[in-house]
Design a protein around this motif. Structure first.
Motif, mmCIF file in Angstrom:
data_model
loop_
_atom_site.group_PDB
_atom_site.id
_atom_site.type_symbol
_atom_site.label_atom_id
_atom_site.label_comp_id
_atom_site.label_asym_id
_atom_site.label_seq_id
_atom_site.Cartn_x
_atom_site.Cartn_y
_atom_site.Cartn_z
ATOM 1 N N PHE A 101 0.812 -1.222 0.000
ATOM 2 C CA PHE A 101 0.000 0.000 0.000
ATOM 3 C C PHE A 101 0.845 1.272 0.000
ATOM 4 C CE2 PHE A 101 -2.490 3.325 2.077
ATOM 5 C CZ PHE A 101 -3.577 3.368 1.217
ATOM 6 N N PRO A 102 1.921 1.354 0.791
ATOM 7 C CA PRO A 102 2.723 2.592 0.763
ATOM 8 C C PRO A 102 3.344 2.879 -0.604
ATOM 9 C CG PRO A 102 3.264 1.320 2.687
ATOM 10 C CD PRO A 102 2.371 0.469 1.862
ATOM 11 N N LEU A 103 3.587 1.843 -1.396
ATOM 12 C CA LEU A 103 4.167 2.058 -2.721
ATOM 13 C C LEU A 103 3.181 2.735 -3.668
ATOM 14 C CD1 LEU A 103 6.029 -1.328 -3.199
ATOM 15 C CD2 LEU A 103 6.994 0.863 -2.505
ATOM 16 N N PHE A 104 1.912 2.403 -3.511
ATOM 17 C CA PHE A 104 0.887 2.938 -4.403
ATOM 18 C C PHE A 104 0.058 4.032 -3.727
ATOM 19 C CE2 PHE A 104 1.553 -1.527 -5.636
ATOM 20 C CZ PHE A 104 2.116 -1.299 -6.876
ATOM 21 N N ALA A 105 0.475 4.499 -2.568
ATOM 22 C CA ALA A 105 -0.300 5.465 -1.789
ATOM 23 C C ALA A 105 -0.052 6.899 -2.214
ATOM 24 C CB ALA A 105 0.001 5.301 -0.311
ATOM 25 N N ASP A 106 0.761 7.107 -3.202
ATOM 26 C CA ASP A 106 1.042 8.475 -3.632
ATOM 27 C C ASP A 106 -0.210 9.182 -4.130
ATOM 28 O OD1 ASP A 106 3.668 8.115 -2.988
ATOM 29 O OD2 ASP A 106 4.264 7.548 -5.029
ATOM 30 N N SER A 107 -1.124 8.424 -4.715
ATOM 31 C CA SER A 107 -2.343 9.046 -5.241
ATOM 32 C C SER A 107 -3.362 9.343 -4.146
ATOM 33 C CB SER A 107 -2.974 8.153 -6.305
ATOM 34 O OG SER A 107 -3.321 6.917 -5.725
ATOM 35 N N VAL A 108 -3.206 8.726 -2.958
ATOM 36 C CA VAL A 108 -4.132 8.943 -1.854
ATOM 37 C C VAL A 108 -3.558 10.032 -0.959
ATOM 38 C CG1 VAL A 108 -5.300 7.884 0.101
ATOM 39 C CG2 VAL A 108 -4.872 6.553 -1.964
ATOM 40 N N ALA A 109 -4.339 11.058 -0.703
ATOM 41 C CA ALA A 109 -3.857 12.186 0.104
ATOM 42 C C ALA A 109 -3.722 11.773 1.562
ATOM 43 C CB ALA A 109 -4.818 13.354 -0.021
#
Length: 150
Positions: A101-109
């Motif tokens: 999740f932290p790898l793809f969490a850039d799009s989530v504020a």
């Protein structure tokens, strides 16, 4: 007080003696037949009477009197119960969600590595890891107890 051997023998009915003799004769015949099968299987299908040995006789006695085959290998679900396998899969799934999740969490504020969502996934993975340890240890304990008892 206990009865002496002669008194106890007198109380044993002859009909039970006959039934016991019949049952023992049947068991003897079944053990002999199974020992011949085991011996012929070990010798590759050759003459069973020539290759009969004590180990085949002992294995036949174990199988018929204890109701189990000595040469049986336990299956996968005998070693690892289905509950343990399901918990292992769920543990891996939730751990991968929590770690990826932290790898793809850039799009989530506001969803960085310390977010509550990541911590939640990892907490769920820890719960399932505990379930794996608990269920597997119970299987190991029961197997060790059964080996000790015979």
């Amino acid at each position: 007080m206990r009865a002496s051997g002669a008194e106890a023998g007198a109380a044993w009915p002859s009909s039970l003696d006959e039934a016991l003799d019949d049952r023992l004769a049947m068991l003897r015949r079944q053990i002999r037949e199974r020992a011949q099968e085991i011996s012929s299987a070990q010798s590759g299908g050759g003459p069973a009477a020539a290759g009969m040995d004590v180990s085949a006789l002992g294995q036949a006695v174990d199988e018929l009197l204890q109701g189990r085959s000595v040469a049986e290998r336990p299956g996968f679900f005998d070693l690892f119960p289905p509950f343990t396998c399901v918990c292992a899969l769920l543990c891996l799934a939730f751990a991968s969600f929590g770690l990826l999740f932290p790898l793809f969490a850039d799009s989530v504020a506001g969803a960085g590595k310390g977010s509550a969502l990541v911590a939640g996934f990892l907490d769920i993975a820890k719960i399932f890891a505990g379930a794996i340890v608990g269920s597997t240890s119970s299987v190991v304990l029961s197997a060790s107890r059964s080996r000790r008892s015979g």
